[in-house]
Design a protein around this motif. Structure first.
Motif, PDB file in Angstrom:
ATOM      1  N   ASN A   1      29.463   1.119   1.454  1.00 47.17           N
ATOM      2  CA  ASN A   1      30.875   1.224   1.828  1.00 47.17           C
ATOM      3  C   ASN A   1      31.046   1.445   3.326  1.00 47.17           C
ATOM      4  O   ASN A   1      31.865   0.792   3.967  1.00 47.17           O
ATOM      5  CB  ASN A   1      31.564   2.340   1.045  1.00 47.17           C
ATOM      6  CG  ASN A   1      31.797   1.971  -0.395  1.00 47.17           C
ATOM      7  OD1 ASN A   1      31.811   0.798  -0.762  1.00 47.17           O
ATOM      8  ND2 ASN A   1      31.967   2.970  -1.245  1.00 47.17           N
ATOM      9  N   GLN A   2      30.268   2.365   3.874  1.00 41.77           N
ATOM     10  CA  GLN A   2      30.399   2.668   5.298  1.00 41.77           C
ATOM     11  C   GLN A   2      29.949   1.485   6.148  1.00 41.77           C
ATOM     12  O   GLN A   2      30.593   1.138   7.143  1.00 41.77           O
ATOM     13  CB  GLN A   2      29.574   3.902   5.650  1.00 41.77           C
ATOM     14  CG  GLN A   2      30.100   5.179   5.008  1.00 41.77           C
ATOM     15  CD  GLN A   2      29.100   6.310   5.125  1.00 41.77           C
ATOM     16  OE1 GLN A   2      27.989   6.217   4.626  1.00 41.77           O
ATOM     17  NE2 GLN A   2      29.508   7.381   5.795  1.00 41.77           N
ATOM     18  N   THR A   3      28.857   0.851   5.752  1.00 45.50           N
ATOM     19  CA  THR A   3      28.334  -0.290   6.505  1.00 45.50           C
ATOM     20  C   THR A   3      29.308  -1.456   6.467  1.00 45.50           C
ATOM     21  O   THR A   3      29.603  -2.067   7.499  1.00 45.50           O
ATOM     22  CB  THR A   3      26.960  -0.722   5.934  1.00 45.50           C
ATOM     23  OG1 THR A   3      26.081   0.402   5.962  1.00 45.50           O
ATOM     24  CG2 THR A   3      26.348  -1.843   6.730  1.00 45.50           C
ATOM     25  N   SER A   4      29.822  -1.764   5.286  1.00 47.54           N
ATOM     26  CA  SER A   4      30.740  -2.899   5.179  1.00 47.54           C
ATOM     27  C   SER A   4      32.066  -2.606   5.884  1.00 47.54           C
ATOM     28  O   SER A   4      32.688  -3.518   6.439  1.00 47.54           O
ATOM     29  CB  SER A   4      30.955  -3.300   3.723  1.00 47.54           C
ATOM     30  OG  SER A   4      31.447  -2.233   2.976  1.00 47.54           O
ATOM     31  N   ALA A   5      32.504  -1.356   5.903  1.00 46.23           N
ATOM     32  CA  ALA A   5      33.730  -1.009   6.628  1.00 46.23           C
ATOM     33  C   ALA A   5      33.549  -1.250   8.131  1.00 46.23           C
ATOM     34  O   ALA A   5      34.448  -1.806   8.790  1.00 46.23           O
ATOM     35  CB  ALA A   5      34.115   0.443   6.372  1.00 46.23           C
ATOM     36  N   LEU A   6      32.406  -0.869   8.652  1.00 42.58           N
ATOM     37  CA  LEU A   6      32.138  -1.115  10.069  1.00 42.58           C
ATOM     38  C   LEU A   6      32.042  -2.612  10.354  1.00 42.58           C
ATOM     39  O   LEU A   6      32.569  -3.099  11.363  1.00 42.58           O
ATOM     40  CB  LEU A   6      30.852  -0.403  10.503  1.00 42.58           C
ATOM     41  CG  LEU A   6      30.962   1.113  10.645  1.00 42.58           C
ATOM     42  CD1 LEU A   6      29.589   1.753  10.793  1.00 42.58           C
ATOM     43  CD2 LEU A   6      31.849   1.459  11.841  1.00 42.58           C
ATOM     44  N   MET A   7      31.399  -3.343   9.463  1.00 44.65           N
ATOM     45  CA  MET A   7      31.278  -4.784   9.641  1.00 44.65           C
ATOM     46  C   MET A   7      32.665  -5.444   9.609  1.00 44.65           C
ATOM     47  O   MET A   7      32.956  -6.336  10.407  1.00 44.65           O
ATOM     48  CB  MET A   7      30.376  -5.371   8.557  1.00 44.65           C
ATOM     49  CG  MET A   7      29.825  -6.723   8.905  1.00 44.65           C
ATOM     50  SD  MET A   7      28.606  -7.273   7.715  1.00 44.65           S
ATOM     51  CE  MET A   7      27.192  -6.348   8.239  1.00 44.65           C
TER      52      MET A   7
END
Length: 128
Positions: free
Chosen positions: A84-90
């Motif tokens: 979730n955190q990685t995809s939000a940043l992406m």
């Protein structure tokens, strides 16, 4: 008690833990012997590094390549927990035009903080 860290059990592990605790000692030994037998038949996988495997950050790097580099740097981390955190940043980069350098800086902080939590959890498990 079985030495299964709480964060690695899942529902089946918790159920197994409860069943194990309800058994008399001689049945616990039988269950452990059977589990060891099953584990010996399982295909062996390469050990995962327990410490980061640093990879230099290229001068120009895409966000996707940064995620791959950081995943290789921290192979011990559960990437599903970070999804979730990685995809939000992406998404901030792709959909909102946030600079790749800024997003990559935050990704590095994210991976490092998850690694620090991983180490803390391992230290707590080894003292129990």
């Amino acid at each position: 008690m079985l030495p299964i860290p709480a964060n690695k059990r899942g529902a089946a592990g918790k159920r197994l833990q409860a069943l194990f605790e309800d058994l008399p000692e001689h049945e616990r030994r039988t269950l452990l012997a059977f589990a060891e037998f099953l584990a010996s038949r399982a295909p062996k996988t390469a050990p995962v590094a327990q410490t980061p495997v640093p990879q230099p950050r290229p001068e120009k790097e895409s966000v996707v390549k940064a995620v791959r580099r950081l995943s290789a740097t921290y192979p011990m981390l559960d990437k599903a927990k970070m999804l979730n955190q990685t995809s939000a940043l992406m998404a901030q980069h792709v959909m909102h035009g946030r600079a790749a350098v800024e997003v990559i800086d935050e990704l590095e902080v994210l991976f490092e903080s998850h690694y620090n939590q991983y180490r803390k959890d391992r230290d707590e498990d080894s003292t129990e």
